[in-house]
Design a protein around this motif. Sequence first.
Motif, PDB file in Angstrom:
ATOM      1  N   LEU A  49       0.823  -1.215   0.000  1.00  0.00           N
ATOM      2  CA  LEU A  49       0.000   0.000   0.000  1.00  0.00           C
ATOM      3  C   LEU A  49       0.855   1.263   0.000  1.00  0.00           C
ATOM      4  CD1 LEU A  49      -2.964  -0.602   2.466  1.00  0.00           C
ATOM      5  CD2 LEU A  49      -3.138   0.203   0.112  1.00  0.00           C
ATOM      6  N   ARG A  50       0.414   2.281  -0.739  1.00  0.00           N
ATOM      7  CA  ARG A  50       1.146   3.558  -0.747  1.00  0.00           C
ATOM      8  C   ARG A  50       0.310   4.683  -0.131  1.00  0.00           C
ATOM      9  NH1 ARG A  50       3.797   4.394  -6.532  1.00  0.00           N
ATOM     10  NH2 ARG A  50       4.741   6.119  -5.401  1.00  0.00           N
ATOM     11  N   VAL A  51      -0.827   4.288   0.422  1.00  0.00           N
ATOM     12  CA  VAL A  51      -1.674   5.255   1.139  1.00  0.00           C
ATOM     13  C   VAL A  51      -2.105   4.598   2.445  1.00  0.00           C
ATOM     14  CG1 VAL A  51      -2.570   6.437  -0.915  1.00  0.00           C
ATOM     15  CG2 VAL A  51      -3.727   4.383  -0.070  1.00  0.00           C
ATOM     16  N   ARG A  56      -5.048  12.055   2.447  1.00  0.00           N
ATOM     17  CA  ARG A  56      -5.924  12.551   1.388  1.00  0.00           C
ATOM     18  C   ARG A  56      -5.836  11.554   0.232  1.00  0.00           C
ATOM     19  NH1 ARG A  56      -8.923  16.455   0.330  1.00  0.00           N
ATOM     20  NH2 ARG A  56      -8.452  17.386   2.355  1.00  0.00           N
ATOM     21  N   ALA A  57      -6.990  11.137  -0.287  1.00  0.00           N
ATOM     22  CA  ALA A  57      -6.990  10.142  -1.375  1.00  0.00           C
ATOM     23  C   ALA A  57      -6.417  10.771  -2.640  1.00  0.00           C
ATOM     24  CB  ALA A  57      -8.418   9.658  -1.622  1.00  0.00           C
ATOM     25  N   PRO A  58      -5.437  10.126  -3.272  1.00  0.00           N
ATOM     26  CA  PRO A  58      -4.872  10.688  -4.510  1.00  0.00           C
ATOM     27  C   PRO A  58      -5.958  10.832  -5.582  1.00  0.00           C
ATOM     28  CG  PRO A  58      -3.517   8.872  -3.672  1.00  0.00           C
ATOM     29  CD  PRO A  58      -4.778   8.872  -2.870  1.00  0.00           C
ATOM     30  N   ASP A  59      -5.994  11.991  -6.199  1.00  0.00           N
ATOM     31  CA  ASP A  59      -7.003  12.225  -7.244  1.00  0.00           C
ATOM     32  C   ASP A  59      -6.599  11.481  -8.517  1.00  0.00           C
ATOM     33  OD1 ASP A  59      -9.304  13.235  -8.359  1.00  0.00           O
ATOM     34  OD2 ASP A  59      -8.372  15.112  -9.018  1.00  0.00           O
ATOM     35  N   ILE A  65     -16.967   3.151 -18.890  1.00  0.00           N
ATOM     36  CA  ILE A  65     -17.607   2.423 -20.003  1.00  0.00           C
ATOM     37  C   ILE A  65     -18.749   3.229 -20.626  1.00  0.00           C
ATOM     38  CG2 ILE A  65     -16.981   0.077 -19.305  1.00  0.00           C
ATOM     39  CD1 ILE A  65     -19.782  -0.170 -18.034  1.00  0.00           C
ATOM     40  N   SER A  66     -19.207   4.275 -19.937  1.00  0.00           N
ATOM     41  CA  SER A  66     -20.273   5.104 -20.522  1.00  0.00           C
ATOM     42  C   SER A  66     -19.701   6.082 -21.547  1.00  0.00           C
ATOM     43  CB  SER A  66     -20.979   5.895 -19.417  1.00  0.00           C
ATOM     44  OG  SER A  66     -20.109   6.884 -18.911  1.00  0.00           O
ATOM     45  N   GLY A  67     -18.385   6.169 -21.610  1.00  0.00           N
ATOM     46  CA  GLY A  67     -17.731   7.074 -22.550  1.00  0.00           C
ATOM     47  C   GLY A  67     -17.249   8.358 -21.885  1.00  0.00           C
ATOM     48  N   GLN A  68     -17.742   8.616 -20.682  1.00  0.00           N
ATOM     49  CA  GLN A  68     -17.327   9.827 -19.981  1.00  0.00           C
ATOM     50  C   GLN A  68     -16.098   9.573 -19.122  1.00  0.00           C
ATOM     51  OE1 GLN A  68     -21.000  10.662 -17.906  1.00  0.00           O
ATOM     52  NE2 GLN A  68     -21.535  12.235 -19.405  1.00  0.00           N
ATOM     53  N   LYS A  69     -15.366  10.644 -18.860  1.00  0.00           N
ATOM     54  CA  LYS A  69     -14.235  10.528 -17.931  1.00  0.00           C
ATOM     55  C   LYS A  69     -14.739  10.842 -16.535  1.00  0.00           C
ATOM     56  CE  LYS A  69     -10.384  10.851 -20.959  1.00  0.00           C
ATOM     57  NZ  LYS A  69      -8.987  11.139 -21.072  1.00  0.00           N
ATOM     58  N   VAL A  70     -14.212  10.148 -15.563  1.00  0.00           N
ATOM     59  CA  VAL A  70     -14.646  10.347 -14.181  1.00  0.00           C
ATOM     60  C   VAL A  70     -13.425  10.675 -13.328  1.00  0.00           C
ATOM     61  CG1 VAL A  70     -15.654   9.211 -12.149  1.00  0.00           C
ATOM     62  CG2 VAL A  70     -16.627   8.792 -14.419  1.00  0.00           C
ATOM     63  N   SER A  71     -13.564  11.765 -12.548  1.00  0.00           N
ATOM     64  CA  SER A  71     -12.481  12.140 -11.626  1.00  0.00           C
ATOM     65  C   SER A  71     -12.952  11.943 -10.204  1.00  0.00           C
ATOM     66  CB  SER A  71     -12.114  13.618 -11.806  1.00  0.00           C
ATOM     67  OG  SER A  71     -11.664  13.854 -13.115  1.00  0.00           O
ATOM     68  N   LEU A  72     -12.037  11.532  -9.349  1.00  0.00           N
ATOM     69  CA  LEU A  72     -12.385  11.388  -7.933  1.00  0.00           C
ATOM     70  C   LEU A  72     -12.814  12.742  -7.362  1.00  0.00           C
ATOM     71  CD1 LEU A  72     -12.468   9.683  -5.346  1.00  0.00           C
ATOM     72  CD2 LEU A  72     -10.051  10.243  -5.003  1.00  0.00           C
ATOM     73  N   SER A  73     -12.109  13.799  -7.782  1.00  0.00           N
ATOM     74  CA  SER A  73     -12.350  15.122  -7.191  1.00  0.00           C
ATOM     75  C   SER A  73     -13.743  15.685  -7.488  1.00  0.00           C
ATOM     76  CB  SER A  73     -11.276  16.108  -7.662  1.00  0.00           C
ATOM     77  OG  SER A  73     -11.226  16.101  -9.070  1.00  0.00           O
ATOM     78  N   PHE A 168     -11.547   0.969  -0.983  1.00  0.00           N
ATOM     79  CA  PHE A 168     -11.151   2.211  -0.309  1.00  0.00           C
ATOM     80  C   PHE A 168     -12.414   3.031  -0.079  1.00  0.00           C
ATOM     81  CE2 PHE A 168      -7.485   0.868  -2.767  1.00  0.00           C
ATOM     82  CZ  PHE A 168      -6.403   1.106  -1.919  1.00  0.00           C
ATOM     83  N   VAL A 169     -12.595   3.487   1.148  1.00  0.00           N
ATOM     84  CA  VAL A 169     -13.720   4.389   1.438  1.00  0.00           C
ATOM     85  C   VAL A 169     -13.137   5.780   1.676  1.00  0.00           C
ATOM     86  CG1 VAL A 169     -15.578   4.960   3.046  1.00  0.00           C
ATOM     87  CG2 VAL A 169     -15.208   2.581   2.352  1.00  0.00           C
ATOM     88  N   ILE A 170     -13.668   6.742   0.928  1.00  0.00           N
ATOM     89  CA  ILE A 170     -13.179   8.132   0.989  1.00  0.00           C
ATOM     90  C   ILE A 170     -14.357   9.018   1.391  1.00  0.00           C
ATOM     91  CG2 ILE A 170     -12.180  10.000  -0.397  1.00  0.00           C
ATOM     92  CD1 ILE A 170     -11.261   7.516  -2.284  1.00  0.00           C
ATOM     93  N   ASP A 171     -14.172   9.817   2.396  1.00  0.00           N
ATOM     94  CA  ASP A 171     -15.304  10.657   2.837  1.00  0.00           C
ATOM     95  C   ASP A 171     -15.441  11.897   1.946  1.00  0.00           C
ATOM     96  OD1 ASP A 171     -13.483  12.574   3.708  1.00  0.00           O
ATOM     97  OD2 ASP A 171     -13.625  12.021   5.821  1.00  0.00           O
ATOM     98  N   LYS A 172     -16.435  12.706   2.253  1.00  0.00           N
ATOM     99  CA  LYS A 172     -16.748  13.841   1.372  1.00  0.00           C
ATOM    100  C   LYS A 172     -15.645  14.893   1.351  1.00  0.00           C
ATOM    101  CE  LYS A 172     -21.705  13.301   1.757  1.00  0.00           C
ATOM    102  NZ  LYS A 172     -22.969  13.801   2.296  1.00  0.00           N
ATOM    103  N   THR A 173     -14.765  14.848   2.354  1.00  0.00           N
ATOM    104  CA  THR A 173     -13.672  15.825   2.344  1.00  0.00           C
ATOM    105  C   THR A 173     -12.438  15.268   1.613  1.00  0.00           C
ATOM    106  OG1 THR A 173     -12.685  15.090   4.432  1.00  0.00           O
ATOM    107  CG2 THR A 173     -14.443  16.709   4.596  1.00  0.00           C
ATOM    108  N   GLY A 174     -12.573  14.058   1.086  1.00  0.00           N
ATOM    109  CA  GLY A 174     -11.474  13.495   0.306  1.00  0.00           C
ATOM    110  C   GLY A 174     -10.461  12.706   1.123  1.00  0.00           C
ATOM    111  N   ILE A 175     -10.828  12.391   2.366  1.00  0.00           N
ATOM    112  CA  ILE A 175      -9.900  11.662   3.241  1.00  0.00           C
ATOM    113  C   ILE A 175     -10.210  10.161   3.244  1.00  0.00           C
ATOM    114  CG2 ILE A 175      -9.059  11.416   5.637  1.00  0.00           C
ATOM    115  CD1 ILE A 175      -8.232  14.058   4.248  1.00  0.00           C
ATOM    116  N   LEU A 176      -9.161   9.358   3.157  1.00  0.00           N
ATOM    117  CA  LEU A 176      -9.319   7.897   3.194  1.00  0.00           C
ATOM    118  C   LEU A 176      -9.737   7.468   4.599  1.00  0.00           C
ATOM    119  CD1 LEU A 176      -6.218   6.908   1.093  1.00  0.00           C
ATOM    120  CD2 LEU A 176      -8.496   5.946   0.739  1.00  0.00           C
TER     121      LEU A 176
END
Lengths: 201, 191
Positions: A49-51, A56-59, A65-73, A168-176
């Motif tokens: 593991l590197r986290v 903070r979860a790396p973005d 598969i829907s064709g759209q790009k998805v960002s964690l942020s 991995f569970v990341i909360d709304k503030t972006g923390i693992l």
Amino acid sequence: MNKRRVLRFILLTGVLFPSVLAPVAFGLSDAYKGNIYEVGTLKSVDSVLRVKVGDRAPDFTLPSISGQKVSLSQFLEKKNVVLSFVPAAWTPVCSDQWPGYNIAKDIFNQYDAILLGITVDNIPTLFAWTNQMGQVWFPVLSDFWPHGAVAKRYGVLRSDGISERALFVIDKTGILRYIDVHDINKRPALEDLMGALEKLK
Amino acid sequence: MRRILTVLTMITLLFSIIVFPALAANKPPEKGEALPVINLPVPRNAEERNYLGLSGGGLFKIPQIKAHGVIVELFSMYCPFCQKDAPGVNELYRLIENSAVLKNKIKLIGIGVGNSPYEVEVFKKTYDVPFPLFPDKDFVIHKVCGEVRTPYYMVVKINEDGTHQIVHSQLGNYLGAEPFLEVVLKTLGLK
């Protein structure tokens, strides 16, 4: 003394025999018919593991598969996020993990969480594989190129190029808040993940 | 010391001989055979207990269910075909329960292979399953059933003398409540 050793050997063999020969069970659905590639039993974990929880979860940004790009942020301040890395499409345990999450949408909603499914397979492969599961409600992302870059950033890329079976569970503030790098040969119990989400409340 | 070791060795060998076949069968139970050893907990829910004609607590075996025949579905919450079949299997239950003739003769249970009680409950709630479902979290039942793929259906005939026999088994291929009920009635000798 030799007799004693022989007896001990028999004793040990008898105890170990059933557990060694008993195959790893995974309860494969008939939905995939003969299309699942048997991988056998693999080394349970093959990465470092590197986290860690509290980081903070790396973005990242990945194609889906829907064709759209998805960002964690894009979920920051909006949704809790569950990242579900599975090792590979068309393999036994993976094929029976996401279909369970697919009927648990209400529970994810209850915890105000979005699920992002990730593998290192390419988009066409993921498209065909997830169609076999029925339509999945959550984004399925391809970490194919640069190969396994996101898995590597999180420290769940195995030495043979597939990813771990990791949550991995990341909360709304972006923390693992929860990490489960699971034995690759076994499916994580749903209640463990939901228990982690419950703690975010 | 030598005697102790001999006794331990005998116990170990016996354990291996008796337990190992129960741990892993190399094929699923099929038509014409008896069920493998399957122990299930007597439901805590009184309605389910009454449905199966069981009383008390502890464990029970499928042939102890008070019925002429029992339909057993090995399913998994994680299995897309089991999810797809679920409404149709519920319909099968209703066809049986709504028939005064069949109501007390045929019972239906599901066993969630590799599913924890929580996961079985998610399946039950999602599809509003009206018949008893049992978890098989550690794949114990799945192993004695030859690690068969899911869904796997078995129709078990229970004889008056307490013996039983699988009279029908099928992997998937659930064509709907009515055609399946036809097969059940035919194989149980009720039609």
